[in-house]
Scaffold this motif. Structure first.
Motif, PDB file in Angstrom:
ATOM      1  N   GLU A 130      11.338 -23.376  24.825  1.00  0.00           N
ATOM      2  CA  GLU A 130      12.687 -23.382  25.382  1.00  0.00           C
ATOM      3  C   GLU A 130      12.852 -22.178  26.287  1.00  0.00           C
ATOM      4  N   ALA A 131      13.849 -22.232  27.161  1.00  0.00           N
ATOM      5  CA  ALA A 131      14.076 -21.148  28.121  1.00  0.00           C
ATOM      6  C   ALA A 131      14.285 -19.812  27.435  1.00  0.00           C
ATOM      7  N   VAL A 132      15.048 -19.804  26.354  1.00  0.00           N
ATOM      8  CA  VAL A 132      15.319 -18.582  25.602  1.00  0.00           C
ATOM      9  C   VAL A 132      15.330 -18.926  24.118  1.00  0.00           C
TER      10      VAL A 132
ATOM     11  N   ASP B 257      11.440 -18.575  35.989  1.00  0.00           N
ATOM     12  CA  ASP B 257      12.442 -19.624  36.181  1.00  0.00           C
ATOM     13  C   ASP B 257      13.559 -19.545  35.143  1.00  0.00           C
ATOM     14  N   ASP B 258      13.269 -18.910  34.015  1.00  0.00           N
ATOM     15  CA  ASP B 258      14.240 -18.797  32.924  1.00  0.00           C
ATOM     16  C   ASP B 258      15.043 -17.498  32.969  1.00  0.00           C
TER      17      ASP B 258
ATOM     18  N   SER C  45      18.888 -17.633  32.187  1.00  0.00           N
ATOM     19  CA  SER C  45      19.188 -17.807  30.763  1.00  0.00           C
ATOM     20  C   SER C  45      18.854 -16.547  29.975  1.00  0.00           C
ATOM     21  N   PHE C  46      17.779 -15.889  30.343  1.00  0.00           N
ATOM     22  CA  PHE C  46      17.366 -14.645  29.688  1.00  0.00           C
ATOM     23  C   PHE C  46      18.445 -13.570  29.877  1.00  0.00           C
TER      24      PHE C  46
ATOM     25  N   SER D  27      11.714 -15.195  26.160  1.00  0.00           N
ATOM     26  CA  SER D  27      11.922 -16.171  27.218  1.00  0.00           C
ATOM     27  C   SER D  27      10.576 -16.499  27.860  1.00  0.00           C
ATOM     28  N   ARG D  28      10.494 -17.645  28.532  1.00  0.00           N
ATOM     29  CA  ARG D  28       9.204 -18.152  29.000  1.00  0.00           C
ATOM     30  C   ARG D  28       8.689 -17.567  30.304  1.00  0.00           C
TER      31      ARG D  28
ATOM     32  N   THR E 153       9.213 -17.526  22.022  1.00  0.00           N
ATOM     33  CA  THR E 153       8.617 -18.238  23.136  1.00  0.00           C
ATOM     34  C   THR E 153       7.993 -17.220  24.083  1.00  0.00           C
TER      35      THR E 153
ATOM     36  N   ILE F 139      10.098 -11.247  28.079  1.00  0.00           N
ATOM     37  CA  ILE F 139       9.966 -12.457  28.896  1.00  0.00           C
ATOM     38  C   ILE F 139       8.534 -12.609  29.411  1.00  0.00           C
TER      39      ILE F 139
END
Length: 141
Positions: free
Chosen positions: A109-111, A124-125, A128-129, A120-121, A90, A71
């Protein structure tokens, strides 16, 4: 879960706010000891990619087919391994060019899950991660 690093001991975050205890040195572990490799973000991935043993461990872990999750700035370490060539990935937006130069297809995208790689980015993500990592753990068993 264990925190692994180049050597055992306590390290501090770049801003000196957090201390992290590295429980095991890379030389004291085996890939067989772990089901998944999670590479956090922050400033450490840029430093970790400079250590050949860390890069080799990451490549060898990925090549087992076990899940590698990363991440934020974590994919900087992945970029140094060659495993991003031709995969969807990402990371935090300021490393997009670096990931693309390593051969990744950057997806904002978030994941992004591509085979055994989860990226993952940014913080904030994290929700989702975590879901993607949990799914990988469940599906691995």
């Amino acid at each position: 879960m264990e925190v692994v690093g180049p050597k055992k001991g306590t390290v501090q975050s770049w801003d000196k706010v957090y201390s992290i205890e590295i429980e095991k040195a890379l030389g004291d572990i085996s890939i067989d000891d772990f089901d998944m490799l999670i590479i956090p973000g922050g400033s450490s991935p840029a430093k970790m990619r400079e250590i050949p043993e860390v890069v080799d461990f990451t490549i060898n872990f990925y090549n087992t087919g076990k899940t590698v999750a990363s991440i934020c700035h974590g994919p900087q370490l992945l970029a140094a391994t060659g495993i991003l060539n031709g995969v969807n990935a990402t990371g935090v937006s300021d490393i997009q060019e670096e990931l693309e130069a390593a051969g990744a297809f950057y997806i904002n995208e978030a994941v992004v899950v591509d085979n055994n790689l989860i990226t993952s980015r940014d913080p904030d993500d994290i929700p989702s991660f975590i879901v993607a990592v949990a799914d990988a753990v469940i599906n691995q068993k």
